[in-house]
Motif scaffolding. Structure first.
Motif, PDB file in Angstrom:
ATOM      1  N   ASP A  96       8.619  11.717   5.997  1.00 16.68           N
ATOM      2  CA  ASP A  96       7.353  11.137   5.542  1.00 16.68           C
ATOM      3  C   ASP A  96       7.069  11.490   4.087  1.00 16.68           C
ATOM      4  O   ASP A  96       6.597  10.644   3.312  1.00 16.68           O
ATOM      5  CB  ASP A  96       6.209  11.632   6.425  1.00 16.68           C
ATOM      6  CG  ASP A  96       6.316  11.130   7.856  1.00 16.68           C
ATOM      7  OD1 ASP A  96       6.879  10.040   8.057  1.00 16.68           O
ATOM      8  OD2 ASP A  96       5.851  11.831   8.769  1.00 16.68           O
ATOM      9  N   GLU A  97       7.341  12.740   3.710  1.00 15.21           N
ATOM     10  CA  GLU A  97       7.093  13.178   2.328  1.00 15.21           C
ATOM     11  C   GLU A  97       8.016  12.460   1.349  1.00 15.21           C
ATOM     12  O   GLU A  97       7.640  12.222   0.200  1.00 15.21           O
ATOM     13  CB  GLU A  97       7.268  14.689   2.225  1.00 15.21           C
ATOM     14  CG  GLU A  97       6.187  15.468   2.971  1.00 15.21           C
ATOM     15  CD  GLU A  97       6.561  16.904   3.240  1.00 15.21           C
ATOM     16  OE1 GLU A  97       5.658  17.692   3.607  1.00 15.21           O
ATOM     17  OE2 GLU A  97       7.751  17.272   3.101  1.00 15.21           O
TER      18      GLU A  97
ATOM     19  N   CYS B 260       3.253   6.370   2.068  1.00 12.96           N
ATOM     20  CA  CYS B 260       3.275   7.240   3.257  1.00 12.96           C
ATOM     21  C   CYS B 260       2.060   7.020   4.156  1.00 12.96           C
ATOM     22  O   CYS B 260       2.103   7.309   5.347  1.00 12.96           O
ATOM     23  CB  CYS B 260       3.370   8.703   2.844  1.00 12.96           C
ATOM     24  SG  CYS B 260       1.884   9.402   2.080  1.00 12.96           S
TER      25      CYS B 260
ATOM     26  N   TYR C 101       6.336   9.370   0.112  1.00 12.71           N
ATOM     27  CA  TYR C 101       5.354   9.616  -0.950  1.00 12.71           C
ATOM     28  C   TYR C 101       6.053   9.775  -2.305  1.00 12.71           C
ATOM     29  O   TYR C 101       5.679   9.138  -3.298  1.00 12.71           O
ATOM     30  CB  TYR C 101       4.527  10.874  -0.653  1.00 12.71           C
ATOM     31  CG  TYR C 101       3.635  11.245  -1.817  1.00 12.71           C
ATOM     32  CD1 TYR C 101       2.425  10.598  -2.005  1.00 12.71           C
ATOM     33  CD2 TYR C 101       4.046  12.182  -2.760  1.00 12.71           C
ATOM     34  CE1 TYR C 101       1.629  10.885  -3.105  1.00 12.71           C
ATOM     35  CE2 TYR C 101       3.261  12.481  -3.853  1.00 12.71           C
ATOM     36  CZ  TYR C 101       2.059  11.831  -4.021  1.00 12.71           C
ATOM     37  OH  TYR C 101       1.288  12.109  -5.116  1.00 12.71           O
TER      38      TYR C 101
ATOM     39  N   THR D 268      10.235   2.630   1.762  1.00 15.09           N
ATOM     40  CA  THR D 268       9.256   2.703   0.671  1.00 15.09           C
ATOM     41  C   THR D 268       9.124   1.362  -0.034  1.00 15.09           C
ATOM     42  O   THR D 268       8.011   0.877  -0.279  1.00 15.09           O
ATOM     43  CB  THR D 268       9.664   3.779  -0.344  1.00 15.09           C
ATOM     44  OG1 THR D 268       9.718   5.055   0.304  1.00 15.09           O
ATOM     45  CG2 THR D 268       8.671   3.852  -1.495  1.00 15.09           C
TER      46      THR D 268
ATOM     47  N   GLY E 142       2.267   6.327  -4.083  1.00 14.97           N
ATOM     48  CA  GLY E 142       2.906   7.212  -3.125  1.00 14.97           C
ATOM     49  C   GLY E 142       2.099   7.338  -1.846  1.00 14.97           C
ATOM     50  O   GLY E 142       2.649   7.343  -0.737  1.00 14.97           O
ATOM     51  N   LEU E 143       0.771   7.416  -1.990  1.00  8.03           N
ATOM     52  CA  LEU E 143      -0.100   7.483  -0.818  1.00  8.03           C
ATOM     53  C   LEU E 143      -0.045   6.174  -0.030  1.00  8.03           C
ATOM     54  O   LEU E 143      -0.032   6.189   1.209  1.00  8.03           O
ATOM     55  CB  LEU E 143      -1.534   7.784  -1.249  1.00  8.03           C
ATOM     56  CG  LEU E 143      -2.591   7.855  -0.133  1.00  8.03           C
ATOM     57  CD1 LEU E 143      -2.223   8.906   0.910  1.00  8.03           C
ATOM     58  CD2 LEU E 143      -3.976   8.138  -0.718  1.00  8.03           C
TER      59      LEU E 143
ATOM     60  N   ASP F  37       0.748   8.209  -8.081  1.00  7.39           N
ATOM     61  CA  ASP F  37       0.334   9.008  -6.919  1.00  7.39           C
ATOM     62  C   ASP F  37      -0.357   8.121  -5.885  1.00  7.39           C
ATOM     63  O   ASP F  37      -0.169   8.291  -4.668  1.00  7.39           O
ATOM     64  CB  ASP F  37      -0.619  10.122  -7.343  1.00  7.39           C
ATOM     65  CG  ASP F  37       0.102  11.293  -8.008  1.00  7.39           C
ATOM     66  OD1 ASP F  37       1.302  11.471  -7.748  1.00  7.39           O
ATOM     67  OD2 ASP F  37      -0.542  12.032  -8.775  1.00  7.39           O
TER      68      ASP F  37
ATOM     69  N   ALA G 105       0.805  13.351   1.752  1.00  8.32           N
ATOM     70  CA  ALA G 105       0.758  13.380   0.291  1.00  8.32           C
ATOM     71  C   ALA G 105       0.439  14.788  -0.213  1.00  8.32           C
ATOM     72  O   ALA G 105       1.017  15.256  -1.199  1.00  8.32           O
ATOM     73  CB  ALA G 105      -0.285  12.390  -0.219  1.00  8.32           C
TER      74      ALA G 105
ATOM     75  N   HIS H 228       6.051   7.175  -5.494  1.00  9.56           N
ATOM     76  CA  HIS H 228       5.609   7.591  -6.825  1.00  9.56           C
ATOM     77  C   HIS H 228       6.549   7.056  -7.898  1.00  9.56           C
ATOM     78  O   HIS H 228       6.101   6.612  -8.964  1.00  9.56           O
ATOM     79  CB  HIS H 228       5.536   9.115  -6.864  1.00  9.56           C
ATOM     80  CG  HIS H 228       5.075   9.686  -8.165  1.00  9.56           C
ATOM     81  ND1 HIS H 228       5.909   9.841  -9.247  1.00  9.56           N
ATOM     82  CD2 HIS H 228       3.858  10.148  -8.544  1.00  9.56           C
ATOM     83  CE1 HIS H 228       5.221  10.371 -10.245  1.00  9.56           C
ATOM     84  NE2 HIS H 228       3.984  10.572  -9.844  1.00  9.56           N
TER      85      HIS H 228
END
Length: 293
Positions: free
Chosen positions: A120-121, A192, A124, A74, A188-189, A185, A198, A128
């Motif tokens: 993957d989540e 990922c 995100y 990330t 976060g997108l 948000d 997302a 964030h």
């Protein structure tokens, strides 16, 4: 999947205009500088860090490699350095995460997040959180984090800070915290780089575990998000809106997903990913920090 490393990414490239306006309003409030000074005097930053160090499990490449790798990836994608520490804490029946530490940020993630979110989540959700470092908003986010406790302390002082909180500073702070989620948000997108990921992450944040995420559930959720996004914020009573945002248990995932879909539909998300030299493009074009509502 192969994700683009966004070297040179600046938070101004993806910050939401609602976030900018709410923060500008917060910074202009009388007493905000005094409140920041008192937070520093009380050593809130150090106390919050000690709380995590003393009660939660520090994540390393050895004990929870999947969580550590998700944080590393990330931060690489979003061009955030140095890597913050991460701590695991007990479950609450739903996903919870946080980030604290102005000088030395620290990410917290609970057991439910580790168990519910796939690799993957996790990008995100962690994107964030660490986005607050990139935006240099940690001091204000931390203020909101401790405000319920802090206002009780300040109300007993003779500095008048309790009255300042009651007169609107607290509401302005909570309003900004909610609006800042639109920015985080987006981060976060960007981490990922998949709106489907997302979306499922947000549904899990709303309390739905994996076994309930059928095609019908996801499609109806997206339709609901688009319907909500078509509603103008100007039609919502301002006081009711701010008070509702102060409810910490409300995820507002429908509204947040709607804003993400609007960002994608505008083409801004794809344009950002396609830029080869993010820093150079931002410096050349410039960014308007005073975008209106």
């Amino acid at each position: 999947m192969t994700r683009k490393i966004l070297t040179g990414l600046s938070s101004e490239a993806y910050e939401h205009p609602f976030d900018r306006k709410a923060l500008a309003s917060l910074k202009s409030m009388p007493g905000i500088s005094l409140l920041l000074k008192k937070i520093n005097e009380y050593g809130i930053d150090r106390l919050l860090r000690l709380q995590s160090l003393g009660s939660e499990i520090r994540i390393t490449t050895r004990n929870f490699p999947q969580l550590h790798q998700a944080l590393v990836e990330t931060c690489q994608i979003l061009d955030i350095a140095p890597l913050p520490e991460m701590y695991l804490y007990r479950g609450a029946g739903h996903i919870r995460t946080y980030i604290i530490g102005v000088e030395k940020p620290l990410v917290g993630i609970n057991l439910d997040a580790m168990e519910w979110l796939d690799a993957d989540e996790l990008l995100y959700v962690l994107g964030h959180e660490v986005a607050r470092i990139k935006s240099q908003h940690m001091i204000y986010y931390q203020m909101a984090f401790v405000m319920p406790t802090l206002k009780n302390v300040l109300s007993s002082t003779t500095l008048g800070l309790g009255g300042l909180v009651a007169s609107g500073m607290e509401l302005a702070l909570y309003n900004w915290r909610m609006m800042s989620k639109f920015t985080t948000d987006r981060a976060g997108l960007l981490a990922c780089q998949d709106i489907d990921v997302a979306t499922t992450a947000l549904l899990k944040l709303a309390g739905l575990p994996d076994e309930y995420l059928t095609t019908a559930v996801i499609e109806d959720f997206l339709a609901q998000a688009r319907e909500f996004a078509s509603t103008s914020f100007d039609t919502v009573d301002q006081v009711t809106k701010i008070l509702s945002y102060a409810e910490d248990e409300l995820s507002w995932v429908v509204m947040r997903t709607g804003e993400l879909l609007k960002w994608i539909d505008s083409g801004e998300y794809d344009n950002l990913l396609q830029q080869k030299n993010l820093k150079a493009v931002q410096e050349k074009e410039g960014w308007n920090f005073l975008t209106s509502w």
